[in-house]
Design a protein around this motif. Structure first.
Motif, PDB file in Angstrom:
ATOM      1  N   ASP A   1      83.430  55.666  53.052  1.00  0.00           N
ATOM      2  CA  ASP A   1      84.382  56.090  52.265  1.00  0.00           C
ATOM      3  C   ASP A   1      85.541  55.099  52.352  1.00  0.00           C
ATOM      4  OD1 ASP A   1      85.687  57.840  50.379  1.00  0.00           O
ATOM      5  OD2 ASP A   1      85.901  59.594  51.752  1.00  0.00           O
TER       6      ASP A   1
ATOM      7  N   GLN B   1      92.580  69.778  52.749  1.00  0.00           N
ATOM      8  CA  GLN B   1      92.795  70.259  51.671  1.00  0.00           C
ATOM      9  C   GLN B   1      93.543  71.652  51.433  1.00  0.00           C
ATOM     10  OE1 GLN B   1      88.783  70.841  50.025  1.00  0.00           O
ATOM     11  NE2 GLN B   1      88.398  68.732  49.570  1.00  0.00           N
TER      12      GLN B   1
ATOM     13  N   GLY C   1      90.152  59.559  51.647  1.00  0.00           N
ATOM     14  CA  GLY C   1      89.184  60.255  52.463  1.00  0.00           C
ATOM     15  C   GLY C   1      88.906  59.447  53.655  1.00  0.00           C
TER      16      GLY C   1
ATOM     17  N   LEU D   1      88.088  63.536  40.136  1.00  0.00           N
ATOM     18  CA  LEU D   1      88.722  63.547  41.575  1.00  0.00           C
ATOM     19  C   LEU D   1      87.443  64.308  42.427  1.00  0.00           C
ATOM     20  CD1 LEU D   1      91.129  63.369  43.720  1.00  0.00           C
ATOM     21  CD2 LEU D   1      91.486  66.027  42.967  1.00  0.00           C
ATOM     22  N   ASN D   2      87.253  63.509  43.514  1.00  0.00           N
ATOM     23  CA  ASN D   2      86.143  63.929  44.450  1.00  0.00           C
ATOM     24  C   ASN D   2      84.659  64.149  43.578  1.00  0.00           C
ATOM     25  OD1 ASN D   2      87.779  63.932  46.467  1.00  0.00           O
ATOM     26  ND2 ASN D   2      88.206  66.170  46.241  1.00  0.00           N
ATOM     27  N   ASN D   3      84.712  63.340  42.465  1.00  0.00           N
ATOM     28  CA  ASN D   3      83.451  63.247  41.679  1.00  0.00           C
ATOM     29  C   ASN D   3      83.105  64.663  41.110  1.00  0.00           C
ATOM     30  OD1 ASN D   3      82.850  60.646  42.055  1.00  0.00           O
ATOM     31  ND2 ASN D   3      82.133  60.896  44.125  1.00  0.00           N
ATOM     32  N   TRP D   4      84.075  65.470  41.002  1.00  0.00           N
ATOM     33  CA  TRP D   4      83.593  66.828  40.548  1.00  0.00           C
ATOM     34  C   TRP D   4      84.706  67.522  39.545  1.00  0.00           C
ATOM     35  CZ3 TRP D   4      86.993  70.825  41.446  1.00  0.00           C
ATOM     36  CH2 TRP D   4      87.805  70.881  42.434  1.00  0.00           C
TER      37      TRP D   4
ATOM     38  N   ILE E   1      88.117  68.492  56.799  1.00  0.00           N
ATOM     39  CA  ILE E   1      88.265  68.743  55.311  1.00  0.00           C
ATOM     40  C   ILE E   1      89.119  69.855  54.893  1.00  0.00           C
ATOM     41  CG2 ILE E   1      87.138  69.036  52.902  1.00  0.00           C
ATOM     42  CD1 ILE E   1      84.677  67.497  54.295  1.00  0.00           C
TER      43      ILE E   1
ATOM     44  N   GLN F   1      96.336  60.784  41.957  1.00  0.00           N
ATOM     45  CA  GLN F   1      95.003  60.268  41.484  1.00  0.00           C
ATOM     46  C   GLN F   1      95.284  59.769  40.002  1.00  0.00           C
ATOM     47  OE1 GLN F   1      92.849  59.275  43.209  1.00  0.00           O
ATOM     48  NE2 GLN F   1      92.340  60.716  45.051  1.00  0.00           N
TER      49      GLN F   1
END
Length: 584
Positions: A341, A177, A345, A509-512, A173, A433
């Motif tokens: 996923d 990132q 991801g 994005l990334n649920n956050w 990760i 995205q």
């Protein structure tokens, strides 16, 4: 009109436009364009998420009701008219020319998918490292919370302090990132261009240019490698990953039928959207690819084989993906659903972790990312070629000359490269995205599918379509296709369109990460562009045509050009009225 005469007229219409050198090249290019990343990283996840083997029921149903009929319709339209996705409508139903402009808009948004190739190319380069950089924490970009792949496996197997593990970040990760993306705090902070990605992006667009610079004369040759070699790598990966510990558990999660999930409407919507996405329908590419075929090509038979190949590839890719996920779950002592996923991801975090856990990690990383690049590059150059061909057919005297086509292709690739630079900044993933969520969505696809079916099945006439397919292929399609074009597909697309608005949720994005309001506004502007372009085109055509409103509408709803013989007569009011002679 006889079949021989029709063939001669279409040959004259082609001019310098070119044709496929062989039937094999056509099939390879179409197969390469429709078999893409969605088959590898989207279908398997949707299958797992929506009931495993039970998901195959709605998937196969929509393949029959939506995918195959639309695939046949679009490829046959292109083959019959020998024109791109705008000018083909001018010959069949001029009022529907806006559909082609909607396709052009969607293609421009799809240019953004080239960044996936750039990411994959960078990973491919790192695959030659003596030690894979996403497996360790001794790199300059790692933080003190980094957890190496080997540490994570040992910690899980030893069932050590779970709270300590929750405060760590996987090395894969952090590589994704912090090293690849250089992820900023949000779309408001674009940051600097990632220059290593810029070089990869330039390489991708250069490969694209030399794949299409001679139009189908070059892209057909390239497809011999780019369309076939992904199957070689997919087979190699399949043989390797099904032998990994835990692979059986992953395959069980992939295929175990959960019939109760079929009661959820979301499952059916996912199946329908996957068919639209993976079959490349309502995007204009199939029309363009079909337009380079010989008039007497059997598009009816081709349609079934190409659709079968697409779905079979998706199904086989699922065994690769879920064998990998099962191995991940086995190594970490957890369940498959905790590591499942899709999308980036899966490709840039989950699979790199797996390659670091098995012998010869560099080899398997190389095979995987080479497969991803080849899957992406086929779709990439077909998308760009479709855009170039459609514009060239609008201005044939300007762009059909070989030298001018090459210059236009170069200009388009340069334009795409510079536009894509916004996607490889430190905030580029947020832009990517946003484009993916709003630029070319289920909403646009459903709307254009409705318009296509109305224009062809209701205005031009479904029986006329069946007739010209028989004229080209020598076999009249079953009446079932007529029912799909007239009733089933418009109804399904309308339901999908309505449910899109009913179930709409803000992109995260990334649920956050929650986008600012202006970004959502920009997204909705992108989403409605194809609507607006189509409507403005219709209004413009009505304004440019002389006569009363009904006369204008009648003229614009009738076939024009050299496909049907026309006769102009003067009406009582002095305006020109088109009287169409029926085809024999």
């Amino acid at each position: 009109m006889s079949r021989q005469r029709r063939t001669e007229e279409n040959q004259r219409a082609i001019g310098d436009r070119g044709q496929w050198a062989s039937k094999t090249e056509y099939l390879l290019v179409v197969a390469g364009s429709v078999v893409g990343l969605g088959n590898v990283w989207r279908f398997p996840y949707l299958c797992y998420k929506n009931g495993g083997g039970a998901f195959l029921l709605p998937y196969c149903l929509f393949a029959v009701l939506l995918g195959i009929p639309m695939f046949l319709l679009e490829t046959s339209i292109g083959q019959y008219t020998q024109q791109g996705s705008v000018t083909c409508w001018r010959k069949l139903c001029p009022l529907a020319s806006g559909i082609g402009y909607g396709h052009l808009v969607m293609k421009m948004y799809n240019f953004g998918y080239t960044v996936i190739e750039a990411w994959s190319l960078l990973y491919l380069g790192f695959s030659f490292s003596s030690q894979l950089p996403w497996a360790t924490c001794n790199n300059t970009w790692n933080t003190e919370n980094c957890l190496a792949i080997s540490q994570g496996v040992n910690s899980r197997n030893a069932t050590t302090n779970e709270s300590m593990l929750r405060n760590t970040t996987s090395a894969a990760i952090e590589f994704w990132q912090r090293r690849v993306l250089g992820l900023s705090a949000g779309i408001e902070e674009p940051g600097q261009v990632r220059w290593d990605l810029a070089v990869c992006l330039l390489i991708c667009w250069t490969l694209c240019y030399f794949s299409i610079w001679k139009s189908v004369r070059s892209s057909g040759k390239v497809a011999y490698f780019t369309a076939t070699f992904p199957y070689v790598t997919l087979l190699i990966l399949l043989i390797r990953v099904v032998t990994l510990p835990g692979a059986g558990q992953g395959i069980y999660y992939y295929l175990y039928p959960n019939i109760s999930r079929l009661a959820n409407i979301e499952v059916w919507i996912d199946a329908m959207s996957q068919i639209s996405f993976s079959y490349s329908i309502s995007a204009g590419s199939l029309i363009v690819l079909g337009s380079f075929s010989d008039y007497n090509n059997n598009c009816y038979k081709d349609c079934f084989w190409l659709c079968l190949l697409n779905s079979a590839t998706s199904f086989v890719a699922g065994f690769v993906v879920f064998s990998v996920l099962g191995f991940m779950a086995h190594q970490h002592g957890t369940t498959v659903d905790s590591v499942a996923d899709s999308g980036p991801g899966l490709a840039f975090i989950t699979y790199p972790q797996v390659t670091a856990m098995i012998p010869l990690p560099q080899l398997w990383a190389f095979c995987f990312f080479l497969m991803v690049i080849l899957l992406a590059i086929d779709s990439h150059f077909v998308m760009v070629e479709s855009f170039i061909t459609t514009v060239s057919d609008l201005f044939p005297k300007v762009f059909h000359a070989p030298q001018r086509h090459e210059l236009f292709a170069l200009a388009t690739c340069l334009f795409g490269f510079f536009i894509n630079l916004s996607l490889i900044t430190e905030g580029g993933i947020y832009v990517f995205q946003l484009i993916e969520a709003y630029g070319s969505t289920r909403m646009s696809s459903s709307f254009l599918a409705i318009c296509e079916c109305v224009a062809i099945a209701w205005i031009y006439g479904a029986d006329n379509v069946l007739a010209f397919i028989k004229d080209m292929s020598g076999r009249r399609p079953h009446v079932f296709f007529k029912l799909c074009w007239k009733y089933i597909i418009p109804l399904l697309s309308l339901v999908s369109l309505i449910l899109y608005f009913v179930d709409y949720k803000h992109l995260k994005l990334n649920n956050w990460y929650v986008y600012p309001d202006w970004a959502y506004a920009l997204g909705w502007i992108m989403a409605f562009t194809s609507f607006v372009v189509l409507i403005l085109t219709m209004v413009g055509q009505m304004c440019q045509t002389s006569g009363t409103f009904m006369q204008r509408l009648t003229i614009l709803c009738r076939p024009a050009g050299d496909l049907l013989s026309t006769k102009k007569t003067k009406g009582n009011d002095g305006t020109a009225a088109e009287l169409m002679a029926t085809e024999t």
